[in-house]
Structure formats: structure tokens, C-alpha cells
Motif scaffolding. Structure first.
Motif, PDB file in Angstrom:
ATOM      1  N   THR A 117      19.078  -9.490   5.096  1.00  0.00           N
ATOM      2  CA  THR A 117      19.260  -8.137   4.556  1.00  0.00           C
ATOM      3  C   THR A 117      17.915  -7.614   3.736  1.00  0.00           C
ATOM      4  O   THR A 117      17.717  -6.405   3.979  1.00  0.00           O
ATOM      5  N   PRO A 118      17.019  -8.300   3.214  1.00  0.00           N
ATOM      6  CA  PRO A 118      15.744  -7.559   2.834  1.00  0.00           C
ATOM      7  C   PRO A 118      14.999  -7.449   4.132  1.00  0.00           C
ATOM      8  O   PRO A 118      14.092  -6.410   4.014  1.00  0.00           O
ATOM      9  N   LEU A 119      15.064  -8.112   5.338  1.00  0.00           N
ATOM     10  CA  LEU A 119      14.324  -7.885   6.349  1.00  0.00           C
ATOM     11  C   LEU A 119      15.023  -6.492   6.970  1.00  0.00           C
ATOM     12  O   LEU A 119      13.963  -5.621   7.465  1.00  0.00           O
ATOM     13  N   LEU A 120      16.141  -6.413   6.894  1.00  0.00           N
ATOM     14  CA  LEU A 120      16.762  -4.905   7.372  1.00  0.00           C
ATOM     15  C   LEU A 120      16.231  -4.048   6.463  1.00  0.00           C
ATOM     16  O   LEU A 120      15.807  -2.823   7.181  1.00  0.00           O
ATOM     17  N   GLY A 121      16.214  -4.131   5.403  1.00  0.00           N
ATOM     18  CA  GLY A 121      15.651  -3.015   4.361  1.00  0.00           C
ATOM     19  C   GLY A 121      14.137  -2.782   4.794  1.00  0.00           C
ATOM     20  O   GLY A 121      13.633  -1.552   4.637  1.00  0.00           O
ATOM     21  N   LEU A 122      13.147  -3.841   4.948  1.00  0.00           N
ATOM     22  CA  LEU A 122      11.905  -3.757   5.351  1.00  0.00           C
ATOM     23  C   LEU A 122      11.626  -2.997   6.688  1.00  0.00           C
ATOM     24  O   LEU A 122      10.796  -1.971   6.797  1.00  0.00           O
ATOM     25  N   LEU A 123      12.673  -3.242   7.391  1.00  0.00           N
ATOM     26  CA  LEU A 123      12.525  -2.718   8.697  1.00  0.00           C
ATOM     27  C   LEU A 123      12.844  -1.173   8.619  1.00  0.00           C
ATOM     28  O   LEU A 123      12.391  -0.172   9.147  1.00  0.00           O
ATOM     29  N   GLY A 124      13.642  -0.855   7.677  1.00  0.00           N
ATOM     30  CA  GLY A 124      14.201   0.524   7.398  1.00  0.00           C
ATOM     31  C   GLY A 124      12.821   1.313   6.732  1.00  0.00           C
ATOM     32  O   GLY A 124      12.893   2.482   6.984  1.00  0.00           O
ATOM     33  N   THR A 125      12.418   0.404   5.892  1.00  0.00           N
ATOM     34  CA  THR A 125      10.765   1.037   5.369  1.00  0.00           C
ATOM     35  C   THR A 125       9.957   1.307   6.343  1.00  0.00           C
ATOM     36  O   THR A 125       9.168   2.408   6.362  1.00  0.00           O
ATOM     37  N   VAL A 126       9.740   0.525   7.253  1.00  0.00           N
ATOM     38  CA  VAL A 126       8.726   0.931   8.329  1.00  0.00           C
ATOM     39  C   VAL A 126       9.188   2.123   9.195  1.00  0.00           C
ATOM     40  O   VAL A 126       8.314   2.975   9.480  1.00  0.00           O
ATOM     41  N   ILE A 127      10.452   2.027   9.670  1.00  0.00           N
ATOM     42  CA  ILE A 127      10.766   3.119  10.479  1.00  0.00           C
ATOM     43  C   ILE A 127      10.636   4.341   9.447  1.00  0.00           C
ATOM     44  O   ILE A 127      10.256   5.443  10.236  1.00  0.00           O
ATOM     45  N   GLY A 128      10.901   4.427   8.164  1.00  0.00           N
ATOM     46  CA  GLY A 128      10.744   5.719   7.399  1.00  0.00           C
ATOM     47  C   GLY A 128       9.183   6.219   7.331  1.00  0.00           C
ATOM     48  O   GLY A 128       9.031   7.483   7.453  1.00  0.00           O
ATOM     49  N   MET A 129       8.632   5.145   7.409  1.00  0.00           N
ATOM     50  CA  MET A 129       7.156   5.313   7.212  1.00  0.00           C
ATOM     51  C   MET A 129       6.504   5.905   8.435  1.00  0.00           C
ATOM     52  O   MET A 129       5.728   6.923   8.393  1.00  0.00           O
ATOM     53  N   ILE A 130       7.038   5.450   9.613  1.00  0.00           N
ATOM     54  CA  ILE A 130       6.672   5.870  10.857  1.00  0.00           C
ATOM     55  C   ILE A 130       7.093   7.377  10.942  1.00  0.00           C
ATOM     56  O   ILE A 130       6.276   8.224  11.412  1.00  0.00           O
ATOM     57  N   LYS A 131       7.973   7.822  10.430  1.00  0.00           N
ATOM     58  CA  LYS A 131       8.679   9.297  10.607  1.00  0.00           C
ATOM     59  C   LYS A 131       7.785   9.983   9.696  1.00  0.00           C
ATOM     60  O   LYS A 131       7.406  11.178   9.930  1.00  0.00           O
ATOM     61  N   VAL A 132       7.262   9.507   8.483  1.00  0.00           N
ATOM     62  CA  VAL A 132       6.404  10.204   7.655  1.00  0.00           C
ATOM     63  C   VAL A 132       5.114  10.707   8.396  1.00  0.00           C
ATOM     64  O   VAL A 132       4.624  11.547   8.342  1.00  0.00           O
ATOM     65  N   PHE A 133       4.636   9.498   8.886  1.00  0.00           N
ATOM     66  CA  PHE A 133       3.138  10.036   9.636  1.00  0.00           C
ATOM     67  C   PHE A 133       3.463  10.879  11.009  1.00  0.00           C
ATOM     68  O   PHE A 133       2.660  11.552  11.000  1.00  0.00           O
ATOM     69  N   ALA A 134       4.569  10.787  11.354  1.00  0.00           N
ATOM     70  CA  ALA A 134       4.944  11.567  12.622  1.00  0.00           C
ATOM     71  C   ALA A 134       4.944  12.956  12.066  1.00  0.00           C
ATOM     72  O   ALA A 134       4.430  13.871  12.936  1.00  0.00           O
ATOM     73  N   ALA A 135       5.665  13.387  11.020  1.00  0.00           N
ATOM     74  CA  ALA A 135       5.914  14.289  10.406  1.00  0.00           C
ATOM     75  C   ALA A 135       4.291  15.011  10.049  1.00  0.00           C
ATOM     76  O   ALA A 135       4.034  16.220   9.950  1.00  0.00           O
ATOM     77  N   ILE A 136       3.352  14.084   9.264  1.00  0.00           N
ATOM     78  CA  ILE A 136       2.019  14.453   9.021  1.00  0.00           C
ATOM     79  C   ILE A 136       1.188  14.868  10.182  1.00  0.00           C
ATOM     80  O   ILE A 136       0.471  16.018  10.043  1.00  0.00           O
ATOM     81  N   MET A 137       1.388  14.146  11.239  1.00  0.00           N
ATOM     82  CA  MET A 137       0.694  14.651  12.441  1.00  0.00           C
ATOM     83  C   MET A 137       1.096  16.038  13.166  1.00  0.00           C
ATOM     84  O   MET A 137       0.213  16.781  13.818  1.00  0.00           O
ATOM     85  N   THR A 138       2.239  16.497  12.754  1.00  0.00           N
ATOM     86  CA  THR A 138       2.917  17.570  13.543  1.00  0.00           C
ATOM     87  C   THR A 138       2.930  18.824  12.448  1.00  0.00           C
ATOM     88  O   THR A 138       2.474  19.855  12.923  1.00  0.00           O
TER      89      THR A 138
END
Length: 204
Positions: A117-138
Motif C-alpha cells: 500500500t505505501p508503494l501504491l501511494g508512491l505510485l499515485g504520487t508519481v502519477i500526480g506529479m507527472i500530471k503537474v509537470f504536464a500542466a506546467i508544460m501546457t
């Protein structure tokens, strides 16, 4: 609450599923590992009273076997009471391994949940940060609302994963220690019964 779960993204589904499974295991093991259920009081004394009076029958042995995990272990020795002490101990050890395995039921699953479950949470964190950087780029960094979705997803999944993992790990360690203590007590009771029936010690 639903909005919070929804904001956490798709990984909230497996985290919630893990939390439900962990809760079910914890409740079941709390019930199954009660000391009085596993090791009934005065069971060896009751068996000795019947044995010393010559009233210990196969029906009594079956009743003892079905009554508790300790009863299963003692019944294995009683079924071989006409044989030597060594044979009784071997029968007890063989059944004892099976009983210990049953006492540890679902603990591996609980430990796995505590790990993933901490790894799932970490994966969610990574996905969330990817979305943040994608939003910054656009859209750039001028509008904070554009970034809010990815950041909230990252934080929610991390918190949810840890919220499931911490109690799961605590109960996994607790149940593991409790099984160890119960096994030691069952070994003591089984050895006591064998030695009393072999005339090597007095019934207390």
C-alpha cells in the motif's frame, strides 16, 4: 469523502480494496487467536483426571480434538497413548506444525498489504506529479488551479497508502508475536501431558 476518493485518482481503488481486506483479516484474527479459544483452561488436568480413572475413551479424544487448536495437538498424543513416549511426541509435533500453520493463516496477506500500500501511494504520487509537470508544460505556472488536480492526487494517494499500511504492519507484528506466545504455551501443555501420562512428573 467520495470527492476525496475521486480526487485521489484510479489508484485509490486498489488502496481501498487493500484496506477492506486488511480490516477483515484483523477482525477475523482477533477472534480466532483469543487465548481461551486456542488454549482452554485446565484442559490437560481434565484429560489426566479421565485417564487416571480409566475413563478416557476414543469419544473423549474426539471431543478434545474438536474443541480447540490445543485439543488437536493433545488428541494426536492421546490417539497414540498405547505407544511409547517418543511416538506420542512425534504425533504431537506433526499435528503441531499443522496447527501453527492455521494460527498464522492470512498473516502473509496482511504483511503483503502492509508492504504494497505505501508503494501504491508512491505510485499515485508519481502519477500526480507527472500530471503537474504536464500542466506546467501546457499552461505554464500562472494559474494555480491548473496544478491543483495533480498535486492533490499525489498527496491523497500517499496519505491513503500510509493510512492502510501503518495499522496493517502494526497488527501483522502483533499477531506474529501472539502466535509465537501461543505456540510456546501449547508446547508446554503438550509436553506436560506426555510426561504426566508417562509417569515422569506429577500433575500439578
Amino acid at each position: 469523502m467520495f470527492e476525496l476518493v475521486k480526487a485521489g485518482g484510479i489508484l485509490m481503488a486498489p488502496i481501498i480494496a487493500c484496506s477492506i481486506v486488511a480490516m477483515a483479516i484483523i477482525i477475523e484474527r482477533l477472534w480466532a487467536l483469543r487465548a481461551k479459544r486456542v488454549i482452554p483452561d485446565n484442559l490437560v488436568a481434565q484429560i489426566w483426571q479421565l485417564y487416571s480413572k480409566g475413563k478416557l475413551t476414543n469419544a473423549h479424544v474426539v471431543t478434545v480434538k474438536e474443541g480447540s487448536p490445543l485439543g488437536r495437538i493433545l488428541a494426536a498424543g492421546l490417539a497414540n497413548r498405547q505407544h511409547t513416549k517418543v511416538v506420542m511426541k512425534e504425533a504431537i509435533e506433526e499435528v503441531g506444525r499443522q496447527v501453527v500453520h492455521e494460527l498464522e493463516r492470512y498473516l502473509n496477506t496482511l504483511g503483503t498489504i502492509a508492504s504494497i500500500t505505501p508503494l501504491l501511494g508512491l505510485l499515485g504520487t508519481v502519477i500526480g506529479m507527472i500530471k503537474v509537470f504536464a500542466a506546467i508544460m501546457t499552461a505554464g505556472v500562472g494559474d494555480p488551479t491548473v496544478l491543483a488536480g495533480g498535486i492533490s492526487e499525489a498527496l491523497i494517494t500517499t496519505a491513503a497508502g500510509l493510512s492502510v499500511a501503518i495499522p496493517s504492519l502494526m497488527f501483522h507484528r502483533y499477531f506474529g508475536g501472539k502466535v509465537d506466545r501461543l505456540v510456546i504455551k501449547m508446547e508446554e501443555q503438550a509436553l506436560k501431558m506426555v510426561e504426566v501420562m508417562a509417569g515422569e512428573r506429577e500433575q500439578e
